[in-house]
Design an enzyme around this catalytic site. Structure first.
Site, short mmCIF file in Angstrom:
data_model
loop_
_atom_site.label_atom_id
_atom_site.label_comp_id
_atom_site.label_asym_id
_atom_site.label_seq_id
_atom_site.Cartn_x
_atom_site.Cartn_y
_atom_site.Cartn_z
N THR A 21 26.07 65.69 -0.38
CA THR A 21 26.07 66.31 1.05
C THR A 21 26.39 65.15 2.18
O THR A 21 25.30 64.10 1.77
CB THR A 21 24.68 67.04 1.43
N ASP A 81 38.08 65.58 53.16
CA ASP A 81 38.11 64.49 54.47
C ASP A 81 39.69 64.04 54.43
O ASP A 81 40.29 64.11 55.66
CB ASP A 81 37.13 63.34 54.39
N CYS A 111 8.67 71.09 -3.52
CA CYS A 111 8.91 71.96 -2.40
C CYS A 111 9.29 71.37 -1.06
O CYS A 111 8.43 70.47 -0.61
CB CYS A 111 7.64 73.11 -2.30
N LYS A 115 32.59 72.65 1.22
CA LYS A 115 31.43 73.42 2.19
C LYS A 115 31.28 72.73 3.35
O LYS A 115 31.03 71.39 3.46
CB LYS A 115 30.32 73.72 1.45
N SER A 165 28.54 68.11 6.72
CA SER A 165 27.91 68.72 7.92
C SER A 165 28.78 68.43 8.98
O SER A 165 29.07 67.19 9.50
CB SER A 165 26.47 67.86 8.02
N MET A 215 15.45 74.37 11.45
CA MET A 215 14.15 74.56 10.54
C MET A 215 13.39 73.32 11.25
O MET A 215 14.13 72.36 11.83
CB MET A 215 14.40 74.20 9.22
N GLY A 270 19.05 60.87 4.40
CA GLY A 270 20.08 60.00 4.73
C GLY A 270 21.40 60.22 4.67
O GLY A 270 21.89 61.48 4.21
N CYS A 278 17.64 66.52 13.11
CA CYS A 278 17.09 65.77 12.04
C CYS A 278 16.30 64.75 12.17
O CYS A 278 15.28 64.64 11.57
CB CYS A 278 18.36 65.77 11.36
N ARG A 283 13.23 68.07 -5.98
CA ARG A 283 13.99 66.98 -4.94
C ARG A 283 13.22 65.71 -5.31
O ARG A 283 11.96 65.46 -5.59
CB ARG A 283 13.71 67.32 -3.58
N1 SAM Z 1 23.45 63.09 6.03
C1 SAM Z 1 23.96 64.08 5.22
C2 SAM Z 1 24.65 65.16 6.02
O1 SAM Z 1 24.02 65.20 7.23
O2 SAM Z 1 25.17 65.76 5.74
C3 SAM Z 1 22.87 64.37 4.24
C4 SAM Z 1 21.69 64.60 4.62
S1 SAM Z 1 21.03 65.74 5.73
C5 SAM Z 1 19.41 65.64 6.00
C6 SAM Z 1 21.24 67.39 4.71
C7 SAM Z 1 21.46 68.61 5.53
O3 SAM Z 1 20.21 68.96 6.09
C8 SAM Z 1 22.59 68.57 6.50
O4 SAM Z 1 23.46 69.55 6.26
C9 SAM Z 1 21.95 68.75 7.73
O5 SAM Z 1 22.56 69.50 8.77
C10 SAM Z 1 20.64 69.64 7.30
N2 SAM Z 1 19.56 69.54 8.44
C11 SAM Z 1 19.11 68.39 8.80
N3 SAM Z 1 17.94 68.77 9.89
C12 SAM Z 1 18.11 70.38 9.78
C13 SAM Z 1 17.24 71.00 10.26
N4 SAM Z 1 16.36 70.78 11.20
N5 SAM Z 1 17.48 72.39 9.99
C14 SAM Z 1 18.34 72.88 8.92
N6 SAM Z 1 19.12 72.15 8.54
C15 SAM Z 1 19.00 70.68 8.59
FE1 SF4 Z 2 20.22 63.62 9.45
FE2 SF4 Z 2 22.49 63.73 8.14
FE3 SF4 Z 2 22.54 63.95 10.87
FE4 SF4 Z 2 22.08 61.63 9.42
S1 SF4 Z 2 23.96 62.61 9.43
S2 SF4 Z 2 20.83 62.28 11.15
S3 SF4 Z 2 20.77 62.32 7.81
S4 SF4 Z 2 21.66 65.45 9.36
#
Ligand code: SAM
Ligand code: SF4
Length: 558
Positions: A127, A525, A302, A188, A151, A222, A98, A58, A292
């Site tokens: 999230t 040794d 998008c 989730k 996450s 992604m 964030g 990310c 968004r």
């Molecule tokens: N910080 C929070 C978190 O991590 O849940 C919310 C923001 S984060 C950007 C939102 C979601 O995007 C998270 O579930 C993260 O796993 C997912 N995410 C971030 N980078 C990604 C990537 N390159 N491909 C797929 N999902 C991604």
């Molecule tokens: Fe990105 Fe969420 Fe990981 Fe922070 S916790 S780095 S916002 S995916």
């Protein structure tokens, strides 16, 4: 009623209801309906750019440039916009970032948004990475939060640290347990799957759903700016399903909702569910219902589009709600039928994920080259063995030899940026029964002192001396050398694990390997008077982080 002109030189009628009264809210509004008749009733609001983790997929390794705080939406502005969107038909709001929980006013914000449930909002979701969530959760639920995505990419605390570049695994699991305990109905877990890094974790997550009423969703990795996406790290969902079914048998297919980006399954008899967010290999934009708002107040229609309009500026310029609605409608009407294919996207500029705050975007399967959908084509991975190749920079090659002459040479690191790096190497020495018994009974210790302690110190010293022993290794200032040895009665062995860290320009795999090798030689040794039938075996690097190639973990770690 407003009339606005669109790009296509035709007029669209917009029922712009800017009143906040529930009684005057239109049952149908086409403000949020685009020219492909997609109605957008789901708004994702990023409420901060800050984060207390640094997930490798990310966050760009070098971090992100944070916007000045004045540029970010204030609580009142977020509530103002949210109300406007709800009045136009949004029924679901998700807070993201964030990391939303690092915002000091998060509870007040959720309270304010929760109040919109009287105005037509049906679901308020968040999230979160779960690190700072557990303690705040009861108040958030009380304020109206009804849906939570946490996450978590691994159930292995060490791998967690590698993937997020931070500690905190227990806190995240604690937050998930708390959410279940509070009776949140839709807990989730978002798991981004990266080949060679955490793809083996899908089995552990499947087991995790046995007794927990949670929905683990595997997300295809992604591409975003700075996350070093490459197709070898993407694991198509079909491959994951095959792998899980090879261990758990046929999964039950569950029903998916109309705008669902997740394909839901369940291991028969298990409490929890498994989902696959197939953004990369099997998606289409046809049913996208999301809009968004970025933390700095731009509307983004998008996830992969670069067109953004600043609603923040309009609010601060004192524009009326009607004017805001007009701009929002115009942005929605410009939403494209679908976005570009994955390869094109991978090479394009977009905000880093942390600045958009989203998962899940639908792709047309027509945009995905057929070979990407087949697992065998993706078999060689980022687990780099260094073979020679003069042409393709993605091919593994020997970095310590000149590609043209084959001569040995040191790699220049002069222009590299120092990063935090860590490597772990393991190994063992197997002893015959009698010698092992001697070691166990401390009889050998009495000859030359405590064997394992001496071996540990030898390992530490050796790590420091690596560049003196291995000709082309760069000297490094090591920040941590942690060598541990223990007896394994079953294998009749001394097991050794060495973790080495540095903040430098080259990795520390050689230092970790040297530490383990010399520690085991020291055991040899000190025991050789008792026996020479000892075998040093299986010395290898099992994980590393940092550097250009990012984190890596061996598939063969038990
Ligand atoms: N910080 C929070 C978190 O991590 O849940 C919310 C923001 S984060 C950007 C939102 C979601 O995007 C998270 O579930 C993260 O796993 C997912 N995410 C971030 N980078 C990604 C990537 N390159 N491909 C797929 N999902 C991604
Ligand atoms: Fe990105 Fe969420 Fe990981 Fe922070 S916790 S780095 S916002 S995916």
């Amino acid at each position: 009623m407003l009339l606005i002109n669109t790009d296509h030189n035709s007029f669209y009628t917009i029922y712009a209801n800017t009143s906040t009264e529930p009684s005057t809210r239109p049952t149908t509004s086409n403000v949020l309906t685009d020219t492909y008749q997609r109605h957008h009733d789901y708004l994702r609001i990023s409420i901060t750019e800050r984060c207390n983790l640094r997930c490798t997929y990310c966050m760009p390794e070098e971090g992100i440039q944070l916007s000045p705080s004045d540029n970010l939406l204030k609580k009142e502005e977020i509530l103002h916009l949210a109300k406007l969107f709800v009045n136009q038909g949004v029924t679901k709001i998700r807070l993201t970032g964030g990391e939303p929980t690092v915002r000091p006013d998060i509870i007040e914000l959720v309270q304010g948004l929760g109040a919109l449930k009287q105005h037509g909002l049906k679901s308020l979701a968040m999230t979160s990475n779960g690190i700072a969530l557990k303690r705040k959760l009861p108040a958030l639920v009380e304020a109206g939060l009804d849906t939570l995505n946490v996450s978590l990419d691994t159930l292995d605390p060490h791998l967690f640290e590698i993937m997020t570049r931070r500690r905190g695994f227990d806190k995240v699991v604690g937050a998930i347990d708390e959410a279940v305990k509070l009776g949140m109905p839709h807990v989730k877990i978002n798991t981004v799957v990266m080949r060679g890094i955490n793809d083996q974790e899908v089995m552990n997550f499947a087991a995790y759903t046995k007794d927990r009423p949670v929905n683990v969703r595997f997300i295809e990795y992604m591409p975003f700016d700075g996350n070093k996406w490459n197709q070898n790290k993407l694991v198509p969902f079909k491959e994951l399903i095959n792998r899980i079914e090879s261990m758990y048998g046929k999964l039950d297919k569950l029903n998916d909702g109309a705008n669902d980006t997740t394909k839901h399954f369940q291991v028969p008899g298990y409490k929890g569910k498994l989902g696959f967010i197939t953004s990369m290999t099997d998606h289409f934009c046809g049913t996208c219902n999301r809009l968004r708002i970025t933390a700095d107040g731009n509307i983004k229609v998008c996830l992969f589009g670069n067109t953004e309009v600043s609603l923040r500026d309009l609010i601060r310029q004192g524009k009326t709600d009607e004017e805001l609605v007009e701009v929002i409608s115009s942005a929605v009407k410009k939403k494209k039928k679908q976005h570009a294919g994955m390869f094109e996207l991978a090479s394009r500029k977009n905000r880093p994920m942390i600045l958009i705050g989203v998962v899940k975007q639908r792709y047309s399967s027509r945009t995905i080259p057929a070979y990407l959908l087949s697992a065998p084509a993706m078999q060689w991975t980022h687990q780099r063995a260094y073979y020679s190749s003069k042409t393709d920079p993605e091919e593994p090659r020997l970095t310590h030899t000149d590609p043209h002459t084959g001569e040995a040479r040191m790699v220049s690191v002069t222009d590299k940026t120092p990063t935090k790096r860590e490597a772990k190497a393991v190994g063992r020495i197997v002893l015959p029964n009698q010698a092992y018994k001697l070691l166990r009974d401390n009889q050998v210790h009495s000859m030359k002192g405590n064997v394992l302690t001496v071996a540990q110190i030898a390992g530490i010293q050796a790590a420091k001396a690596t560049s003196n022993l291995i000709p082309l290794c760069h000297p490094l200032l090591l920040g941590l050398i942690d060598v541990r040895l223990w007896l394994d009665d079953e294998k009749r062995s001394v097991e050794c694990e060495s973790v080495v860290q540095t903040s430098g320009k080259t990795g520390v795999e050689m230092e970790a390997l040297t530490a383990t090798s010399v520690a085991l030689l020291t055991v040899y040794d000190m025991c050789k008077a008792a026996t020479k039938e000892m075998v040093i075996q299986d010395i290898r690097v099992v994980s590393k982080t940092g550097g250009k190639s990012g984190p890596w973990k061996s598939d063969n770690v038990k």
